[in-house]
Each structure stands twice: as structure tokens, then as C-alpha cells.
Write a protein that holds these residues in place. Structure first.
Motif, PDB file in Angstrom:
ATOM      1  N   LYS A  68      22.175  61.471 -10.665  1.00  0.00           N
ATOM      2  CA  LYS A  68      22.168  60.076 -11.114  1.00  0.00           C
ATOM      3  C   LYS A  68      22.268  59.133  -9.933  1.00  0.00           C
ATOM      4  CE  LYS A  68      24.690  57.034 -14.247  1.00  0.00           C
ATOM      5  NZ  LYS A  68      25.879  56.896 -15.110  1.00  0.00           N
ATOM      6  N   ARG A  69      23.114  59.442  -8.955  1.00  0.00           N
ATOM      7  CA  ARG A  69      23.254  58.601  -7.758  1.00  0.00           C
ATOM      8  C   ARG A  69      21.963  58.560  -6.957  1.00  0.00           C
ATOM      9  NH1 ARG A  69      29.182  58.874  -5.010  1.00  0.00           N
ATOM     10  NH2 ARG A  69      30.235  58.254  -6.910  1.00  0.00           N
ATOM     11  N   PHE A  70      21.293  59.677  -6.899  1.00  0.00           N
ATOM     12  CA  PHE A  70      20.030  59.770  -6.175  1.00  0.00           C
ATOM     13  C   PHE A  70      18.999  58.839  -6.798  1.00  0.00           C
ATOM     14  CE2 PHE A  70      17.245  62.052  -3.329  1.00  0.00           C
ATOM     15  CZ  PHE A  70      16.003  62.032  -3.946  1.00  0.00           C
ATOM     16  N   ARG A  71      18.888  58.936  -8.130  1.00  0.00           N
ATOM     17  CA  ARG A  71      17.901  58.102  -8.836  1.00  0.00           C
ATOM     18  C   ARG A  71      18.280  56.630  -8.742  1.00  0.00           C
ATOM     19  NH1 ARG A  71      18.430  62.174 -12.807  1.00  0.00           N
ATOM     20  NH2 ARG A  71      19.789  60.784 -13.999  1.00  0.00           N
ATOM     21  N   ARG A  72      19.575  56.363  -8.799  1.00  0.00           N
ATOM     22  CA  ARG A  72      20.034  54.966  -8.757  1.00  0.00           C
ATOM     23  C   ARG A  72      19.731  54.346  -7.387  1.00  0.00           C
ATOM     24  NH1 ARG A  72      26.092  54.479 -10.101  1.00  0.00           N
ATOM     25  NH2 ARG A  72      26.344  54.806  -7.883  1.00  0.00           N
ATOM     26  N   ALA A  73      19.927  55.147  -6.318  1.00  0.00           N
ATOM     27  CA  ALA A  73      19.635  54.646  -4.958  1.00  0.00           C
ATOM     28  C   ALA A  73      18.153  54.288  -4.850  1.00  0.00           C
ATOM     29  CB  ALA A  73      20.006  55.683  -3.901  1.00  0.00           C
ATOM     30  N   ILE A  74      17.317  55.133  -5.409  1.00  0.00           N
ATOM     31  CA  ILE A  74      15.872  54.889  -5.343  1.00  0.00           C
ATOM     32  C   ILE A  74      15.525  53.626  -6.128  1.00  0.00           C
ATOM     33  CG2 ILE A  74      13.611  55.754  -6.066  1.00  0.00           C
ATOM     34  CD1 ILE A  74      14.531  58.563  -5.322  1.00  0.00           C
TER      35      ILE A  74
ATOM     36  N   ARG B 149      21.897  58.393   0.715  1.00  0.00           N
ATOM     37  CA  ARG B 149      22.827  57.596   1.542  1.00  0.00           C
ATOM     38  C   ARG B 149      24.187  57.351   0.898  1.00  0.00           C
ATOM     39  NH1 ARG B 149      23.062  51.883   1.908  1.00  0.00           N
ATOM     40  NH2 ARG B 149      23.653  51.129   3.982  1.00  0.00           N
ATOM     41  N   GLU B 150      24.246  57.363  -0.436  1.00  0.00           N
ATOM     42  CA  GLU B 150      25.536  57.096  -1.083  1.00  0.00           C
ATOM     43  C   GLU B 150      26.138  58.354  -1.692  1.00  0.00           C
ATOM     44  OE1 GLU B 150      26.297  53.582  -3.043  1.00  0.00           O
ATOM     45  OE2 GLU B 150      24.812  52.395  -1.953  1.00  0.00           O
ATOM     46  N   ILE B 151      25.661  59.498  -1.224  1.00  0.00           N
ATOM     47  CA  ILE B 151      26.224  60.759  -1.696  1.00  0.00           C
ATOM     48  C   ILE B 151      27.074  61.346  -0.571  1.00  0.00           C
ATOM     49  CG2 ILE B 151      25.669  63.095  -2.496  1.00  0.00           C
ATOM     50  CD1 ILE B 151      23.006  61.869  -3.583  1.00  0.00           C
ATOM     51  N   PRO B 152      28.398  61.507  -0.794  1.00  0.00           N
ATOM     52  CA  PRO B 152      29.257  62.100   0.246  1.00  0.00           C
ATOM     53  C   PRO B 152      28.793  63.504   0.610  1.00  0.00           C
ATOM     54  CG  PRO B 152      30.592  61.084  -1.478  1.00  0.00           C
ATOM     55  CD  PRO B 152      29.182  61.093  -1.968  1.00  0.00           C
ATOM     56  N   GLU B 153      29.007  63.862   1.854  1.00  0.00           N
ATOM     57  CA  GLU B 153      28.547  65.163   2.353  1.00  0.00           C
ATOM     58  C   GLU B 153      29.078  66.312   1.499  1.00  0.00           C
ATOM     59  OE1 GLU B 153      29.268  65.938   6.523  1.00  0.00           O
ATOM     60  OE2 GLU B 153      27.683  67.450   6.460  1.00  0.00           O
TER      61      GLU B 153
END
Lengths: 71, 314
Positions: free
Chosen positions: B33-39, B209-213
């Protein structure tokens, strides 16, 4: 003081070792003993990914995977 | 037993910065979800675009490739995998087959460009030459500059609309801190989810970019992705000290990394106002875009008695 012994393998690279900890130790305590920051590792206990609050018991097989590899 | 804050199942991750615990399924869903939201938020990918994904074989770039392939397949966009083989023996040669395997699994084309092909020398040889000639520059300087240059050139030759890199939250915050310590405003100005097109440069996007390692790693492990988990033998220098400092800060003060990122985002428009626009030119030696007379890659190669081989890469 009662102790437990857990088998620990750190990836990549290190051999399995037996670590003795105080009874009722948690994963967080094991990481502190090994001087590992929880931010930098993923821990599996008996094949399952566990959180730092998970309590360990004697005979547990722990795998610590270094996730900060750089490059 | 710590339970997932969303569904009550056994938690695999304690997301302390948000006061929530997640099980395996919810962690996977959250990262996706974070990945899609960043895009979506930063308009990183448009329908019909051709995205070249830089894939080293590490956990982040493999996760990013899988996430991008899934995203693009639903939006009539195309993703292609690109690996730069720096020629680090015992390291890169182990990760290349992993990238190939992932690309094949996803039905994604995979291209490899090597330092040897482009510069006539592997990074191993470049580092040896640098030591012999006492340039005082560390291996990361050569690797970083040359790898970025090849990524851009190869992405351009592959007719990419965008070049995606798998920089995660930790990478971005480390870069912010590093450039702050170096007082490098012009580099700070270039950080962000997208670095737009300038002549000769393929726009660069960072959807992770907004996903912690740690969450990126958990995602890759939980999805049982084939990843290369080895430490680069050349890793070192101030980057490592900054990384360790930030991890220590985050462990003792959860949410520090996100706070640093958010503060930077507030400051960035002000920073950008102070950076003068520079004129892009072509490097006098290789023709690649640069703000100087000679590009950084040619400058570094020249110091070692090397030069670009002058060929197309793909």
C-alpha cells in the motif's frame, strides 16, 4: 540464577553457536548480548519470524539475518 | 504473544514508530500500500510508461522489482530490469544470477552493463589503481559516480521514461544527513521522490522512499523472494557511521527517521530557492550530460589513466 541455552546462527557468514542467557530472556536480550541493533536484523526462532518481545526457551534454534548490507 | 493491531494474528513486526504491531499478511499489505501510495502521491509512474528498474539483487531492489512489476502490469506500463556489474569479485558475481532468476520469474527483460565493458576496468581494478596512485578517494566514490552514470546512459539507450531505484527510507535519511554534514546544498536539492528530467538525464523515481529498511527486508523474506544478502566488501566510510548513528537513534527514539524526512521535505522548497540553475552541457570527452566541462566519471577515470570505451552500452 537459572539459565537457558539457545542455538544461534547469524547470516551472512557466521557459524552456529550456543548462547547461554538468563531464564525467561527475550529476543531483545539475546540481541543486546550479541551487540546487535534490532533495526539491523530480522530474527527467526524455530523457523518463524519473531518480534524482540518474544520469550526464548532452552533448545530454541535462532537465526539472525543481517539486513543492512550496503553496496 | 504480541498480536497484530489490525487482525489479531501473531505479530512478526513491532512498528514502534506508529504504535502498531503487524502480522505477516498485514505487513505485506502495508508495504504494498505504501508503495502504491508513493507512486500515486508523487505521480511517479504514468500509464503506458516504460520504467527501467535498477536491480542489484539485494533485498530492496528485488522487492522493488516485484512491486513495480505488479503495479505496471495493472496499469499498462512496462518494467525492464537493469543491473550494473561493477565487477566486484565474490560479491556482484553472486548477485547477478539472482537478478536473472527474479526477472525470469516475473517475465521481465533483464539487461546487464559492466564497468569492464564501459570503462575497460572492473571496480576491483579501479580500487587497486586508486590505491597505487594515492588519489585519496574511497571505493564508494568511484562506484557511486560511475554506477549512476551508467544507469542513466543505459536507461536512456533503453528508451526509459523513468529510472526507478530502490532507495528506502533509511537510504534517503542517510543521504539527507550525509549532505547536511558535508554542507552540500546542491546535493540536498536533488533528493526527493522524483528527480525530474533534464537534457540527457532520465527522470529518476524512488517508489520505496517511505518504506523503512527493516520493512523492506521483512517484505522480501515473507514473500520468500530470492535475494542476495551479503555485505559489499568495499562498504565503509562516513556512510556507515551515519547509518549506525541513525539506527541507534531510531531504536532509542522511534520515528526519528520519518521526522528527519518530513523536516527535510518542509525545508526543501527553501533550499531549492537558493540553488542557482546551472547550464547543462555535454562532457568534452564522452558527450554525457554534465554541468562542468568534463563529467565526474571522465574526471575520475582520467586520474587513473583510464577512459570510457566510447561504446553504446545496450
Amino acid at each position: 540464577m537459572k539459565t537457558i541455552a539457545v542455538s544461534v546462527r547469524v547470516f551472512p557468514g557466521r557459524k552456529k553457536q550456543l548462547i547461554k542467557l538468563p531464564a525467561r530472556s527475550k529476543v531483545a536480550g539475546l540481541l543486546k548480548t550479541l551487540d546487535l541493533n534490532p533495526q539491523t536484523v530480522v530474527v527467526r526462532c524455530n523457523g518463524k519470524i519473531v518480534v524482540e518481545e518474544e520469550r526464548l526457551k532452552s533448545g530454541d534454534m535462532v537465526e539472525i539475518i543481517h539486513i543492512v548490507t550496503g553496496g | 504473544m504480541l498480536k497484530c493491531s489490525f487482525c489479531g494474528r501473531r505479530a512478526v513486526y513491532d512498528r514502534r514508530y506508529a504504535g502498531a504491531a503487524l502480522c505477516d499478511r498485514c505487513l505485506i499489505k502495508s508495504v504494498e500500500k505504501r508503495f502504491r501510495r508513493a507512486i500515486a502521491e508523487h505521480k511517479l509512474v504514468s500509464p503506458g510508461e516504460r520504467i527501467v528498474a535498477a536491480v542489484s539483487g539485494g533485498k530492496d531492489s528485488v522487492a522493488c522489482l516485484h512491486l513495480l512489476a505488479g503495479y505496471c502490469s495493472q496499469r499498462k506500463s512496462e518494467v525492464v530490469a537493469l543491473t550494473i556489474d561493477e565487477g566486484v569479485k565474490g560479491y556482484r558475481d553472486h548477485s547477478l544470477p539472482i537478478v536473472e532468476e527474479n526477472a525470469e520469474l516475473l517475465g521481465v527483460e533483464h539487461f546487464v552493463v559492466s564497468f569492464k565493458q564501459a570503462f575497460g576496468a572492473s571496480l576491483d581494478r579501479i580500487v587497486r589503481l586508486a590505491r597505487t596512485r594515492k588519489t585519496g578517494l574511497n571505493s564508494c566514490t568511484y562506484c557511486g559516480v560511475m554506477r549512476r552514470s551508467l544507469l542513466n546512459q543505459a536507461a536512456r539507450e533503453l528508451r526509459a521514461d523513468k529510472l526507478a531505484t530502490a532507495h528506502n527510507l533509511d537510504d534517503e535519511v542517510q543521504a539527507i544527513m550525509l549532505n547536511y554534514v558535508r554542507s552540500d546544498l546542491s546535493r540536498l536539492h536533488r533528493l526527493g521522490p522524483i528527480y525530474p528530467s533534464r537534457e540527457g538525464f532520465v527522470p529518476r523515481i524512488k517508489p520505496m522512499r517511505e518504506i523503512p529498511e527493516k520493512e523492506s527486508a521483512l517484505y522480501a523474506i515473507l514473500k520468500e523472494l530470492n535475494i542476495h544478502l551479503a555485505v559489499c566488501p568495499y562498504a565503509g566510510g562516513i556512510h556507515i557511521e551515519i547509518r549506525d548513528f541513525l539506527n541507534s537513534l531510531e531504536e532509542n527514539h522511534p520515528n526519528s527517521k520519518f521526522m528527519i524526512l518530513r523536516m527535510f521535505e518542509r525545508l526543501k522548497p527553501k533550499i531549492s530557492q537558493t540553488i542557482p540553475e546551472f547550464e547543462m552541457r555535454s562532457c568534452a570527452e564522452c558527450g554525457e550530460p554534465t554541468s562542468a566541462e568534463i563529467c565526474k566519471t571522465c574526471e575520475l577515470l582520467g586520474q587513473l589513466g583510464l577512459a570510457k570505451q566510447g561504446k553504446t552500452l545496450i
